[in-house]
Design a protein around this motif. Structure first.
Motif, PDB file in Angstrom:
ATOM      1  N   ILE A   1      -5.333  -0.998  -9.729  1.00  0.00           N
ATOM      2  CA  ILE A   1      -4.650  -1.252  -8.449  1.00  0.00           C
ATOM      3  C   ILE A   1      -3.228  -1.711  -8.770  1.00  0.00           C
ATOM      4  CG2 ILE A   1      -4.710  -2.497  -6.260  1.00  0.00           C
ATOM      5  CD1 ILE A   1      -7.758  -2.916  -6.827  1.00  0.00           C
ATOM      6  N   PHE A   2      -2.266  -0.845  -8.420  1.00  0.00           N
ATOM      7  CA  PHE A   2      -0.905  -1.046  -8.914  1.00  0.00           C
ATOM      8  C   PHE A   2       0.003  -1.730  -7.898  1.00  0.00           C
ATOM      9  CE2 PHE A   2      -2.474   3.066 -10.624  1.00  0.00           C
ATOM     10  CZ  PHE A   2      -2.736   2.617 -11.918  1.00  0.00           C
ATOM     11  N   ASP A   3       0.891  -2.559  -8.417  1.00  0.00           N
ATOM     12  CA  ASP A   3       1.953  -3.126  -7.595  1.00  0.00           C
ATOM     13  C   ASP A   3       3.086  -2.099  -7.575  1.00  0.00           C
ATOM     14  OD1 ASP A   3       4.050  -4.436  -6.472  1.00  0.00           O
ATOM     15  OD2 ASP A   3       3.682  -6.328  -7.523  1.00  0.00           O
TER      16      ASP A   3
ATOM     17  N   PHE B   1       0.879  -1.175   0.000  1.00  0.00           N
ATOM     18  CA  PHE B   1       0.000   0.000   0.000  1.00  0.00           C
ATOM     19  C   PHE B   1       0.913   1.219   0.000  1.00  0.00           C
ATOM     20  CE2 PHE B   1      -2.818   3.206   1.849  1.00  0.00           C
ATOM     21  CZ  PHE B   1      -3.940   3.012   1.059  1.00  0.00           C
ATOM     22  N   ASP B   2       0.639   2.154  -0.897  1.00  0.00           N
ATOM     23  CA  ASP B   2       1.583   3.260  -1.083  1.00  0.00           C
ATOM     24  C   ASP B   2       0.816   4.552  -1.375  1.00  0.00           C
ATOM     25  OD1 ASP B   2       3.580   5.004  -1.991  1.00  0.00           O
ATOM     26  OD2 ASP B   2       4.767   3.360  -2.818  1.00  0.00           O
ATOM     27  N   LEU B   3       1.066   5.584  -0.555  1.00  0.00           N
ATOM     28  CA  LEU B   3       0.357   6.863  -0.728  1.00  0.00           C
ATOM     29  C   LEU B   3       1.064   7.782  -1.714  1.00  0.00           C
ATOM     30  CD1 LEU B   3      -0.481   7.719   3.019  1.00  0.00           C
ATOM     31  CD2 LEU B   3      -1.953   6.605   1.323  1.00  0.00           C
TER      32      LEU B   3
ATOM     33  N   THR C   1     -14.820  -3.704  -0.811  1.00  0.00           N
ATOM     34  CA  THR C   1     -14.312  -4.588  -1.874  1.00  0.00           C
ATOM     35  C   THR C   1     -13.441  -3.804  -2.854  1.00  0.00           C
ATOM     36  OG1 THR C   1     -16.248  -6.015  -1.693  1.00  0.00           O
ATOM     37  CG2 THR C   1     -14.963  -6.183  -3.725  1.00  0.00           C
ATOM     38  N   SER C   2     -12.269  -4.375  -3.159  1.00  0.00           N
ATOM     39  CA  SER C   2     -11.428  -3.869  -4.250  1.00  0.00           C
ATOM     40  C   SER C   2     -11.404  -4.946  -5.322  1.00  0.00           C
ATOM     41  CB  SER C   2      -9.977  -3.658  -3.782  1.00  0.00           C
ATOM     42  OG  SER C   2      -9.861  -2.468  -3.061  1.00  0.00           O
ATOM     43  N   GLY C   3     -11.640  -4.560  -6.574  1.00  0.00           N
ATOM     44  CA  GLY C   3     -11.652  -5.569  -7.622  1.00  0.00           C
ATOM     45  C   GLY C   3     -11.006  -5.080  -8.903  1.00  0.00           C
TER      46      GLY C   3
ATOM     47  N   TYR D   1     -12.246  -5.470 -11.706  1.00  0.00           N
ATOM     48  CA  TYR D   1     -13.330  -5.254 -12.670  1.00  0.00           C
ATOM     49  C   TYR D   1     -13.925  -3.850 -12.533  1.00  0.00           C
ATOM     50  CZ  TYR D   1     -15.715  -6.354  -8.341  1.00  0.00           C
ATOM     51  OH  TYR D   1     -16.084  -6.343  -7.021  1.00  0.00           O
ATOM     52  N   GLU D   2     -13.401  -3.061 -11.556  1.00  0.00           N
ATOM     53  CA  GLU D   2     -14.005  -1.748 -11.299  1.00  0.00           C
ATOM     54  C   GLU D   2     -13.599  -0.745 -12.374  1.00  0.00           C
ATOM     55  OE1 GLU D   2     -13.778  -0.520  -7.003  1.00  0.00           O
ATOM     56  OE2 GLU D   2     -12.699  -2.397  -6.900  1.00  0.00           O
ATOM     57  N   ARG D   3     -12.283  -0.628 -12.571  1.00  0.00           N
ATOM     58  CA  ARG D   3     -11.765   0.294 -13.595  1.00  0.00           C
ATOM     59  C   ARG D   3     -10.677  -0.440 -14.355  1.00  0.00           C
ATOM     60  NH1 ARG D   3     -11.678   6.026 -10.355  1.00  0.00           N
ATOM     61  NH2 ARG D   3     -13.750   5.502  -9.618  1.00  0.00           N
TER      62      ARG D   3
ATOM     63  N   ALA E   1      -8.015  -3.596   1.838  1.00  0.00           N
ATOM     64  CA  ALA E   1      -8.490  -4.268   0.619  1.00  0.00           C
ATOM     65  C   ALA E   1      -7.490  -4.033  -0.517  1.00  0.00           C
ATOM     66  CB  ALA E   1      -9.878  -3.774   0.233  1.00  0.00           C
ATOM     67  N   THR E   2      -7.012  -2.798  -0.631  1.00  0.00           N
ATOM     68  CA  THR E   2      -6.041  -2.471  -1.683  1.00  0.00           C
ATOM     69  C   THR E   2      -4.715  -3.200  -1.421  1.00  0.00           C
ATOM     70  OG1 THR E   2      -7.106  -0.311  -1.892  1.00  0.00           O
ATOM     71  CG2 THR E   2      -4.948  -0.546  -2.911  1.00  0.00           C
ATOM     72  N   ALA E   3      -4.269  -3.158  -0.156  1.00  0.00           N
ATOM     73  CA  ALA E   3      -2.977  -3.792   0.184  1.00  0.00           C
ATOM     74  C   ALA E   3      -3.028  -5.300  -0.059  1.00  0.00           C
ATOM     75  CB  ALA E   3      -2.641  -3.506   1.649  1.00  0.00           C
TER      76      ALA E   3
ATOM     77  N   ILE F   1       1.112  12.806  -4.243  1.00  0.00           N
ATOM     78  CA  ILE F   1       0.329  12.018  -3.289  1.00  0.00           C
ATOM     79  C   ILE F   1      -0.974  11.558  -3.944  1.00  0.00           C
ATOM     80  CG2 ILE F   1      -0.608  12.035  -0.910  1.00  0.00           C
ATOM     81  CD1 ILE F   1       2.398  12.939  -1.268  1.00  0.00           C
ATOM     82  N   ASP F   2      -1.358  10.338  -3.660  1.00  0.00           N
ATOM     83  CA  ASP F   2      -2.677   9.852  -4.097  1.00  0.00           C
ATOM     84  C   ASP F   2      -3.300   9.076  -2.938  1.00  0.00           C
ATOM     85  OD1 ASP F   2      -4.904   8.880  -5.442  1.00  0.00           O
ATOM     86  OD2 ASP F   2      -3.805   7.145  -6.215  1.00  0.00           O
ATOM     87  N   LEU F   3      -4.408   9.600  -2.447  1.00  0.00           N
ATOM     88  CA  LEU F   3      -5.096   8.919  -1.336  1.00  0.00           C
ATOM     89  C   LEU F   3      -6.290   8.105  -1.844  1.00  0.00           C
ATOM     90  CD1 LEU F   3      -5.074  11.830   1.313  1.00  0.00           C
ATOM     91  CD2 LEU F   3      -3.369  10.034   0.955  1.00  0.00           C
ATOM     92  N   GLY F   4      -6.292   7.816  -3.158  1.00  0.00           N
ATOM     93  CA  GLY F   4      -7.427   7.122  -3.791  1.00  0.00           C
ATOM     94  C   GLY F   4      -7.726   5.749  -3.212  1.00  0.00           C
ATOM     95  N   GLY F   5      -6.746   5.124  -2.561  1.00  0.00           N
ATOM     96  CA  GLY F   5      -6.967   3.786  -2.005  1.00  0.00           C
ATOM     97  C   GLY F   5      -7.545   3.802  -0.606  1.00  0.00           C
ATOM     98  N   ILE F   6      -7.780   4.994  -0.033  1.00  0.00           N
ATOM     99  CA  ILE F   6      -8.214   5.068   1.367  1.00  0.00           C
ATOM    100  C   ILE F   6      -9.228   6.197   1.633  1.00  0.00           C
ATOM    101  CG2 ILE F   6      -6.192   6.483   2.002  1.00  0.00           C
ATOM    102  CD1 ILE F   6      -6.164   5.099   4.717  1.00  0.00           C
TER     103      ILE F   6
HETATM  104  P1  AMP Z   1      -9.377   0.698  -4.273  1.00  0.00           P
HETATM  105  O1  AMP Z   1     -10.492   0.740  -5.262  1.00  0.00           O
HETATM  106  O2  AMP Z   1      -9.716   1.109  -2.896  1.00  0.00           O
HETATM  107  O3  AMP Z   1      -8.609  -0.576  -4.310  1.00  0.00           O
HETATM  108  O4  AMP Z   1      -8.374   1.826  -4.689  1.00  0.00           O
HETATM  109  C1  AMP Z   1      -7.816   1.914  -5.947  1.00  0.00           C
HETATM  110  C2  AMP Z   1      -7.222   3.271  -6.038  1.00  0.00           C
HETATM  111  O5  AMP Z   1      -6.167   3.363  -5.068  1.00  0.00           O
HETATM  112  C3  AMP Z   1      -6.607   3.577  -7.364  1.00  0.00           C
HETATM  113  O6  AMP Z   1      -7.520   4.204  -8.234  1.00  0.00           O
HETATM  114  C4  AMP Z   1      -5.451   4.470  -6.975  1.00  0.00           C
HETATM  115  O7  AMP Z   1      -5.921   5.793  -6.789  1.00  0.00           O
HETATM  116  C5  AMP Z   1      -5.025   3.964  -5.627  1.00  0.00           C
HETATM  117  N1  AMP Z   1      -4.017   2.898  -5.658  1.00  0.00           N
HETATM  118  C6  AMP Z   1      -3.699   2.042  -6.671  1.00  0.00           C
HETATM  119  N2  AMP Z   1      -2.735   1.184  -6.295  1.00  0.00           N
HETATM  120  C7  AMP Z   1      -2.436   1.496  -5.008  1.00  0.00           C
HETATM  121  C8  AMP Z   1      -1.506   0.972  -4.055  1.00  0.00           C
HETATM  122  N3  AMP Z   1      -0.694  -0.039  -4.335  1.00  0.00           N
HETATM  123  N4  AMP Z   1      -1.482   1.555  -2.816  1.00  0.00           N
HETATM  124  C9  AMP Z   1      -2.294   2.583  -2.507  1.00  0.00           C
HETATM  125  N5  AMP Z   1      -3.180   3.112  -3.350  1.00  0.00           N
HETATM  126  C10 AMP Z   1      -3.252   2.588  -4.584  1.00  0.00           C
END
Ligand code: AMP
Ligand code: MG
Length: 337
Positions: A263-265, A114-116, A245-247, A249-251, A292-294, A168-173
Motif C-alpha cells: 500500500i503505497f504513499d 487514494f490514487d488510481l 481490512t487493509s493491512g 501483513y497481506e503482501r 481502507a486503502t486511503a 491505471i491500477d484499480l487494485g485498491g477498489i
Molecule cells: P488494499 O489491499 O485494498 O489496501 O489494496 C492494495 C492494492 O491497492 C495494492 O496492491 C495496489 O494495487 C493498490 N494500491 C496501493 N497503494 C494505493 C493507493 N495509495 N491508492 C490506490 N490504490 C493503491
C-alpha cells in the motif's frame, strides 16, 4: 367434540418432522472458494434449498470472474489494460466507469492518498515477483511522474488520461466492487443469508441461518491481529454491511529489517508508514475497500478526519506503534468479550 390429545400430539409430531425434513437441508450453509483476482474468494450461503444455493453461488463466482476480465491489469483485453495502453484514454464498460467514478471521488476526498494511477509504481515494486527489491529514487520518480487525483477524469463512460504514459491500477477498489456485485447476484437468486470474502474484502448479507441451538445469529467477524498471526484483534457483529481490512501483513517482504508492503504513499512511492491495519465497516464493499486503502495511507488522525465525510462508515485503525484508533460509532459493531 373433546380434544383428542394423543391425536393432536401425533399430528404435531408429524408436522414437526415434516418441517424439520424440509428445513434441515436449507439450514446447512454451503461454502465454496475459488482463486480469482489474485486472491481466494470465498462464498458462503445458507437458509434455503442447497441446489438453489449451489446455482446462486456459481452465478456469483461467474460475476466476479467477468469483472476480473474487465478490471484486471493482467488481462491484456481488459478495460484497465486498454486504458493504460492508450494515449488519451477511451470508452469503458458501465461497470468500469462506476469503479473509476467512486475511485476518483475517494482520490479527491483523500487529497490524493487514494490514487488510481499507480500502475507503473505497482509494476516497479513487483510484489508479484519471486524476489521483489526496493527501487531506487530515480525509478520511483519516473513511476510517479504525472500521477495524482486529477490525472484521470471521467465523463459518462469516457475516461481521459492527462498523460499517455499513465497506467491505471484499480487494485485498491476492484475486489470490493466485485464483492458488491456478487452479493447483488446472490440476492437476485433469492439468497437472504450469505457472506462473500475476497481476501479481506467482505460483505455479510442478512443473518446466519437459524438453528435450534442458535435462534438469532448476526454475522460475527474476528478481525486479524496485524502482528500476531492467528490472533483476533477484535470481533465485530454485523448484518447487511461491508467489513474491509487493509493491512501491511497481506503482501510484504523484508529487507535489512524493514518491512516493505503493497500500500503505497503516492507522495513518495514508498509503502505508507502510519498504520499496521485499517478496518472499515460501510454499506458498500467498493467504498469500504477504497477508504481502507486511503485511511491506511493517511494514518489515524487524517484518516479518521476523512471518515467524517462519509455517513454510515466506521473505522478501526491500528497505528504503526500498535495503538488503536476508532471512529465515534465503531462501538456499535463491537462484540464485548
Ligand atoms: P488494499 O489491499 O485494498 O489496501 O489494496 C492494495 C492494492 O491497492 C495494492 O496492491 C495496489 O494495487 C493498490 N494500491 C496501493 N497503494 C494505493 C493507493 N495509495 N491508492 C490506490 N490504490 C493503491
Ligand atoms: Mg482497498
Amino acid at each position: 367434540m373433546p380434544w383428542n390429545r394423543p391425536l393432536i400430539i401425533g399430528l404435531l409430531v408429524v408436522l414437526l418432522a415434516l418441517t424439520w425434513w424440509r428445513l434441515q437441508p436449507g439450514d446447512e450453509e454451503i461454502r465454496h472458494s475459488r482463486l480469482i483476482m489474485g486472491t481466494i474468494v470465498e462464498i458462503m450461503a445458507g437458509g434455503q434449498d442447497p441446489d438453489e444455493l449451489e446455482d446462486a453461488i456459481d452465478a456469483a463466482f461467474a460475476e466476479i470472474e467477468r469483472l476480473d476480465k474487465l478490471l484486471s491489469r493482467h488481462n491484456p483485453g481488459s478495460d484497465v489494460s486498454r486504458l493504460s495502453q492508450s494515449d488519451k484514454g477511451g470508452k469503458v464498460a458501465a461497470e468500469t466507469a462506476e469503479v473509476v467514478a467512486l475511485g476518483l471521488d475517494v482520490a479527491q476526498q483523500s487529497g490524493g492518498a487514494f490514487d488510481l494511477t499507480l500502475g507503473r509504481l505497482k509494476s516497479l515494486w513487483g510484489f508479484e515477483k519471486e524476489t521483489p527489491t526496493v527501487p531506487d529514487q530515480d525509478a520511483l520518480s519516473v513511476a510517479l511522474a504525472g500521477t495524482g487525483p486529477t490525472a484521470l477524469s471521467l465523463d459518462g463512460q469516457q475516461v481521459s488520461k492527462q498523460a499517455p504514459h499513465l497506467q491505471i491500477d484499480l487494485g485498491g477498489i476492484a475486489k470490493g466492487y466485485a464483492v458488491d456485485r456478487a452479493i447483488a447476484v446472490l440476492k437476485l437468486h433469492g439468497v437472504t443469508s450469505a457472506a462473500v470474502n475476497a481476501g479481506g474484502d467482505m460483505y455479510l448479507l442478512g443473518q446466519r441461518p437459524q438453528t435450534p441451538k442458535h435462534p438469532k445469529r448476526f454475522w460475527r467477524i474476528g478481525l486479524q491481529h496485524p502482528r500476531q498471526k492467528d490472533a483476533v484483534l477484535e470481533t465485530v457483529q454485523v448484518r447487511d454491511r461491508a467489513v474491509v481490512t487493509s493491512g501491511d501483513y497481506e503482501r510484504f517482504f523484508e529487507q535489512e529489517g524493514i518491512r516493505y508492503h503493497h500500500i503505497f504513499d503516492p507522495q513518495n512511492g514508498l509503502p505508507a508508514r502510519h498504520c499496521q491495519s485499517v478496518t472499515i465497516i460501510a454499506d458498500s464493499v467498493a467504498l469500504g475497500d477504497a477508504l481502507a486503502t486511503a485511511v491506511f495511507v493517511l494514518g489515524p488522525k487524517a484518516g479518521l478526519q476523512l471518515l467524517t465525510q462519509y455517513p454510515q462508515v466506521e473505522g478501526l485503525i491500528v497505528a504503526v506503534d500498535g495503538t488503536l484508533h476508532t471512529s465515534p460509532d465503531w462501538t456499535r459493531y463491537q462484540v464485548t468479550p
